[in-house]
Write an enzyme that holds these catalytic residues in place. Structure first.
Site, PDB file in Angstrom:
ATOM      1  CG  HIS A 172      -2.068   1.177   1.473  1.00 43.86           C
ATOM      2  ND1 HIS A 172      -1.650   2.400   1.632  1.00 43.86           N
ATOM      3  CD2 HIS A 172      -3.127   1.145   0.829  1.00 43.86           C
ATOM      4  CE1 HIS A 172      -2.698   3.093   1.469  1.00 43.86           C
ATOM      5  NE2 HIS A 172      -3.736   2.371   0.813  1.00 43.86           N
ATOM      6  CD  GLU A 207      -5.041   3.042  -3.176  1.00 45.49           C
ATOM      7  OE1 GLU A 207      -6.260   3.411  -2.801  1.00 45.49           O
ATOM      8  OE2 GLU A 207      -3.996   2.695  -2.554  1.00 45.49           O
TER       9      GLU A 207
END
Lengths: 222, 222, 222, 222
Positions: free
Chosen positions: A93, A141
């Site tokens: 992430h 992302e």
């Protein structure tokens, strides 16, 4: 209609901790049952075990280390996630970046233990690279849009399209999520129309007064 | 015969520091002229500028950060490498691992400044991933063989073959080096026969009593 | 008057690279000779060797790894800094943080090679901790003021005072610098009045149209 | 007799995961009740919540990030540890090193949430530095002895003595643990005789066929 995946990252928000995580998981369970969408939840590690015991929705780690069980204090192994009832884990992430070798090791550790791996990436090239590692999911992302309230699906559809194309050249079967700024059913619809399998999102659900209402909106245009 | 590349990583060995780096660069220059092979040298950063001034061989950084010039104390920018006379840089060496996002940023920074990027990897899957980032070179070095005195070309030709195949599916044009335990002309010949463009090596040249003799042996079977 | 130290961190600014670094080092040499202050300069690593050869001012690394010379590609050893002519090195700058064990190893490596170590810290407690490691200097830089144009000497004299007190309880002899937003002779005077030995600064000198003029101002109230 | 602390780090050993962690916690509870020693346990994060619910012994995190709750996916906050029932946390274990600024932030986060902080260190100087940060405990573990089967108490009493002295110059009240190779009551007795408050240990309990027997031996000479 192919199965759509909505993955809710609770981050370390107070609004997603302990009993408040249970409340969001309950909403996810409800809306998943109503809609047929797969709605997963990524809690903080100490909440993972109780959530996996109490709810039907798939529960994901926010991070997994690809190390073998042993002398690795303070790490999160795939074996421990599995034992606690996890269905999978985020890997790399943007708030918990890993080296390339670590990402690959994490993906292999998930594979070995029967967890779904979701490798997060930041642009077209890193999405293709992640796909080459053979994870279950790549989640794109763009960091500049994370938490911005500006949806990647509307603000930068080009990065989604480009990533889908670049990923498909490398890997036919990996599933693709998009994230950053996702907040409405329109975002989810655009994301799936651009060739992805769903979305990864956080604050718009976690910080919502009524998470079930937001989730219902998210799946409303499918 | 396609151009063969021999890249000598001086690491932080005392035997490759200061005047001793000059001696190795001199040997590289000599053997490159004799053989037609491209022999590059990766010195410690403080030696880079003097070596690039005094020798004809291409000089590479051992590491480059993909950050833009500015408030990044203690980092090595592509702009600074270029200004010092570098021809390129290693990226993500096993002794200096980077995150996936950083590797991609370093490759782009090299591209932007006209440096050759050499992304180091540890196995078949990470080699394919690195190739997807579009660097000039991927250098495969199984960590367990680095500095072992056991040549990857002889001990594990399968990892080279597998990596070449996996890389070619993703990227037609990237050049491929292999490393770890390389020490003789036979290793270099096997490496090139397996479809790679040359080798990345360190101790067998840096710690040699006569670096020119080792280099002559390395190019002897081409 | 005790010796005052002005340490100029060139970071990776374009304005402090290559010939532009030479220009700043020349200004430092000039103003040091005029004023009697010690003015040091911390260039990017590839500029360190040429600057140390051409100028009388002490040249510092921006970062040093406490590893022993050997298999540590992409690292900066104290031995290599010394060989290139460095007088010392920053350690643990806010833009290049290290683990506690690494900071201690870097301080020991500086000690072993005769380099001055300057350990950077972010608040009162970490300043005391750094002092306990026995470096030559502790440099306190509240991160929120770095590059802010707001001088720590004026905006937060309490953190300087508190740090000096906390450091002195732990270590009598370490010298103390303050940084973050330093830009004028008044800042330097306040910093020394608060019990420190000088300043660590960057942009106000590096980005100045006339670095010598800024340096003259910095030493003007001593 | 001052209270002696035995802290058992389960690391990521399979022998300390899930039901096997419960078995060790049960043994700890039993021997603590018999002996009056404080016996704490540091499980993997997913086991923390169930263990804290089911056992009376204090449960510690293996790692805590000093970040505020919010956008920090994959991190372990003090708030989340507290909510799960933790009594404290290891900080900066040798297998999970942190920067100096991060250690300080973790200690403050523990303080803020009412958790006991146990900062791990590797030698005399880093022990003094850690003590300057004001944690509840400093735990000294020479890395070369961890998991070695050679007890620091017997092999290197000098490092314990030196650390205790260096710590006491900086901080009167911090409690001190020693670790690395601890395996018997004799080790614990020596450690306390050298001025420490107890031990931090892992494999000799976690991998024991009968953890209660090992724990009984550990407290036998107090």
């Amino acid at each position: 209609m192919p199965e759509v995946v909505i993955l809710i990252n609770l981050k370390t928000y107070n609004e997603g901790l302990g009993q408040r995580a249970h409340r969001i998981a309950g909403a996810a369970e409800e809306v998943a049952a109503e809609s047929g969408a797969v709605i997963g939840i990524c809690p903080q590690p100490m909440d993972l075990h109780p959530l996996a015991r109490h709810f039907e929705v798939p529960v994901f780690g926010q991070h997994v280390d690809g190390v073998a069980p042993g002398a690795s204090t303070g790490h999160v192994t795939a074996e421990a996630l599995k034992a606690a009832g996890a269905a999978g884990s985020l890997v790399n992430h943007s708030e918990r970046r890993l080296t390339l070798a670590e990402i690959e090791a994490s993906v292999r550790a998930c594979e070995r233990t029967g967890l779904s791996s979701v490798v997060c990436t930041n642009n077209v090239m890193t999405s293709a690279a992640a796909a080459a590692l053979g994870p279950n999911f790549v989640a794109i992302e763009p960091p500049e849009l994370i938490g911005s309230g500006i949806s990647v699906a509307k603000a930068d559809p080009g990065i989604i399209k480009g990533s889908v194309e670049a990923i498909r050249k490398v890997n036919d079967s990996v599933r693709i999520l998009t994230g950053a700024g996702i907040q409405s059913g329109e975002c989810v619809r655009i994301a799936t129309e651009l060739g992805t399998d769903g979305v990864l999102l956080a604050s718009s659900v976690v910080k919502a007064a009524d998470p079930a209402a937001v989730l219902r909106d998210l799946v409303s245009q499918l």
